[in-house]
Design a protein around this motif. Sequence first.
Motif, PDB file in Angstrom:
ATOM      1  N   PRO A 120       0.839  -1.200   0.000  1.00 42.88           N
ATOM      2  CA  PRO A 120       0.000   0.000   0.000  1.00 42.88           C
ATOM      3  C   PRO A 120       0.878   1.256   0.000  1.00 42.88           C
ATOM      4  CG  PRO A 120      -0.699  -1.533   1.719  1.00 42.88           C
ATOM      5  CD  PRO A 120       0.596  -2.052   1.161  1.00 42.88           C
ATOM      6  N   VAL A 121       0.407   2.301  -0.651  1.00 42.41           N
ATOM      7  CA  VAL A 121       1.137   3.564  -0.625  1.00 42.41           C
ATOM      8  C   VAL A 121       0.927   4.223   0.734  1.00 42.41           C
ATOM      9  CG1 VAL A 121       0.963   3.895  -3.118  1.00 42.41           C
ATOM     10  CG2 VAL A 121      -0.777   4.906  -1.615  1.00 42.41           C
ATOM     11  N   MET A 122       1.783   5.179   1.048  1.00 38.47           N
ATOM     12  CA  MET A 122       1.653   5.923   2.293  1.00 38.47           C
ATOM     13  C   MET A 122       0.511   6.932   2.160  1.00 38.47           C
ATOM     14  SD  MET A 122       5.694   6.592   3.126  1.00 38.47           S
ATOM     15  CE  MET A 122       6.077   7.247   1.493  1.00 38.47           C
ATOM     16  N   ASN A 123      -0.226   7.116   3.222  1.00 40.54           N
ATOM     17  CA  ASN A 123      -1.298   8.109   3.230  1.00 40.54           C
ATOM     18  C   ASN A 123      -0.715   9.512   3.356  1.00 40.54           C
ATOM     19  OD1 ASN A 123      -3.583   6.328   3.088  1.00 40.54           O
ATOM     20  ND2 ASN A 123      -3.059   5.714   5.170  1.00 40.54           N
ATOM     21  N   THR A 124      -1.478  10.495   2.926  1.00 35.69           N
ATOM     22  CA  THR A 124      -0.954  11.863   2.913  1.00 35.69           C
ATOM     23  C   THR A 124      -0.615  12.370   4.309  1.00 35.69           C
ATOM     24  OG1 THR A 124      -3.164  12.851   2.937  1.00 35.69           O
ATOM     25  CG2 THR A 124      -2.153  12.467   0.779  1.00 35.69           C
ATOM     26  N   ALA A 125      -1.334  11.957   5.331  1.00 36.01           N
ATOM     27  CA  ALA A 125      -1.079  12.477   6.681  1.00 36.01           C
ATOM     28  C   ALA A 125       0.299  12.085   7.191  1.00 36.01           C
ATOM     29  CB  ALA A 125      -2.170  12.008   7.638  1.00 36.01           C
ATOM     30  N   GLU A 126       0.698  10.838   7.001  1.00 32.80           N
ATOM     31  CA  GLU A 126       2.033  10.428   7.449  1.00 32.80           C
ATOM     32  C   GLU A 126       3.128  10.968   6.531  1.00 32.80           C
ATOM     33  OE1 GLU A 126      -0.587   8.220   7.388  1.00 32.80           O
ATOM     34  OE2 GLU A 126      -0.062   6.454   6.201  1.00 32.80           O
ATOM     35  N   PHE A 183      15.597  10.260  13.712  1.00 29.39           N
ATOM     36  CA  PHE A 183      14.970  11.450  14.278  1.00 29.39           C
ATOM     37  C   PHE A 183      13.449  11.367  14.147  1.00 29.39           C
ATOM     38  CE2 PHE A 183      13.199  15.706  13.506  1.00 29.39           C
ATOM     39  CZ  PHE A 183      13.515  16.332  14.707  1.00 29.39           C
ATOM     40  N   VAL A 184      12.966  11.004  12.970  1.00 28.55           N
ATOM     41  CA  VAL A 184      11.517  10.895  12.754  1.00 28.55           C
ATOM     42  C   VAL A 184      10.944   9.783  13.637  1.00 28.55           C
ATOM     43  CG1 VAL A 184       9.690  10.386  11.072  1.00 28.55           C
ATOM     44  CG2 VAL A 184      11.657  11.808  10.395  1.00 28.55           C
ATOM     45  N   ARG A 185      11.587   8.631  13.658  1.00 25.35           N
ATOM     46  CA  ARG A 185      11.105   7.489  14.462  1.00 25.35           C
ATOM     47  C   ARG A 185      10.970   7.845  15.935  1.00 25.35           C
ATOM     48  NH1 ARG A 185      15.404   3.103  15.488  1.00 25.35           N
ATOM     49  NH2 ARG A 185      15.969   4.753  16.967  1.00 25.35           N
ATOM     50  N   ASP A 186      11.921   8.616  16.457  1.00 29.04           N
ATOM     51  CA  ASP A 186      11.980   8.902  17.889  1.00 29.04           C
ATOM     52  C   ASP A 186      11.332  10.230  18.276  1.00 29.04           C
ATOM     53  OD1 ASP A 186      13.415   6.540  18.023  1.00 29.04           O
ATOM     54  OD2 ASP A 186      15.363   7.535  18.182  1.00 29.04           O
ATOM     55  N   TYR A 187      10.771  10.949  17.327  1.00 34.05           N
ATOM     56  CA  TYR A 187      10.290  12.295  17.588  1.00 34.05           C
ATOM     57  C   TYR A 187       9.095  12.301  18.541  1.00 34.05           C
ATOM     58  CZ  TYR A 187       9.126  17.143  17.035  1.00 34.05           C
ATOM     59  OH  TYR A 187       8.892  18.460  17.296  1.00 34.05           O
ATOM     60  N   GLU A 188       9.117  13.218  19.475  1.00 35.63           N
ATOM     61  CA  GLU A 188       8.012  13.446  20.403  1.00 35.63           C
ATOM     62  C   GLU A 188       7.706  14.938  20.396  1.00 35.63           C
ATOM     63  OE1 GLU A 188       6.326  11.130  22.058  1.00 35.63           O
ATOM     64  OE2 GLU A 188       7.632   9.497  21.408  1.00 35.63           O
ATOM     65  N   GLY A 189       6.451  15.288  20.518  1.00 33.04           N
ATOM     66  CA  GLY A 189       6.093  16.696  20.627  1.00 33.04           C
ATOM     67  C   GLY A 189       5.344  17.192  19.407  1.00 33.04           C
ATOM     68  N   GLU A 190       5.238  18.502  19.323  1.00 31.23           N
ATOM     69  CA  GLU A 190       4.556  19.142  18.207  1.00 31.23           C
ATOM     70  C   GLU A 190       5.414  19.065  16.952  1.00 31.23           C
ATOM     71  OE1 GLU A 190       1.406  20.519  18.229  1.00 31.23           O
ATOM     72  OE2 GLU A 190       1.301  19.604  20.222  1.00 31.23           O
ATOM     73  N   ALA A 241       3.842   8.216  10.857  1.00 30.02           N
ATOM     74  CA  ALA A 241       5.147   8.668  10.367  1.00 30.02           C
ATOM     75  C   ALA A 241       6.261   7.940  11.113  1.00 30.02           C
ATOM     76  CB  ALA A 241       5.286  10.181  10.545  1.00 30.02           C
ATOM     77  N   LYS A 242       6.113   7.817  12.412  1.00 33.07           N
ATOM     78  CA  LYS A 242       7.117   7.117  13.223  1.00 33.07           C
ATOM     79  C   LYS A 242       7.186   5.632  12.858  1.00 33.07           C
ATOM     80  CE  LYS A 242       7.273   8.344  17.573  1.00 33.07           C
ATOM     81  NZ  LYS A 242       7.104   8.905  18.915  1.00 33.07           N
ATOM     82  N   TYR A 243       6.027   5.032  12.639  1.00 30.72           N
ATOM     83  CA  TYR A 243       5.974   3.624  12.227  1.00 30.72           C
ATOM     84  C   TYR A 243       6.707   3.421  10.893  1.00 30.72           C
ATOM     85  CZ  TYR A 243       4.161  -0.630  10.140  1.00 30.72           C
ATOM     86  OH  TYR A 243       4.066  -1.833   9.499  1.00 30.72           O
TER      87      TYR A 243
END
Length: 160
Positions: free
Chosen positions: A45-51, A108-115, A135-137
Amino acid sequence: MEKIASFTINHIKLQPGVYVSRKDHIGAETVTTFDLRMTSPNEEPVMNTAEVHAIEHLAATYLRNDPEFGDKIVYFGPMGCRTGFYLLLAGDYDSADIVPLMTRTYTFVRDYEGEIPGASPRDCGNYLDMNLNMAKYLARKYLDDVLLNIRPEQLVYPED
């Protein structure tokens, strides 16, 4: 009309990896375009726009602040097919040259927390369309399946 180079790659054989898509010469400068293929075209499956949007904001922010490559970043953004991203770097590079940079970026993306940087109505034209958890997944999947143990065939486009 002649096909552009990216439409001549055999997407049936193409697998996730880090590929040099093209090298453009602008005056004395070279700009290297990388194909950061995160999913297997026409199989997964392709990635959804939100991630995709969340990865774009996070990775672009990280890349432009990278001490080694920050001043060489020309562009980071999604492919229209939503199977990966393009990274344009000022300079003449090979795929293997940026694997450490991509590993840092996707970690960085995998571990990102916050806004998410720039995820506000003032800063973004579609700030509500973001999914940090997905995105993290996807960043973790790309790290595990590609970047942390990259194989030679994941660095060069498949032969037709």
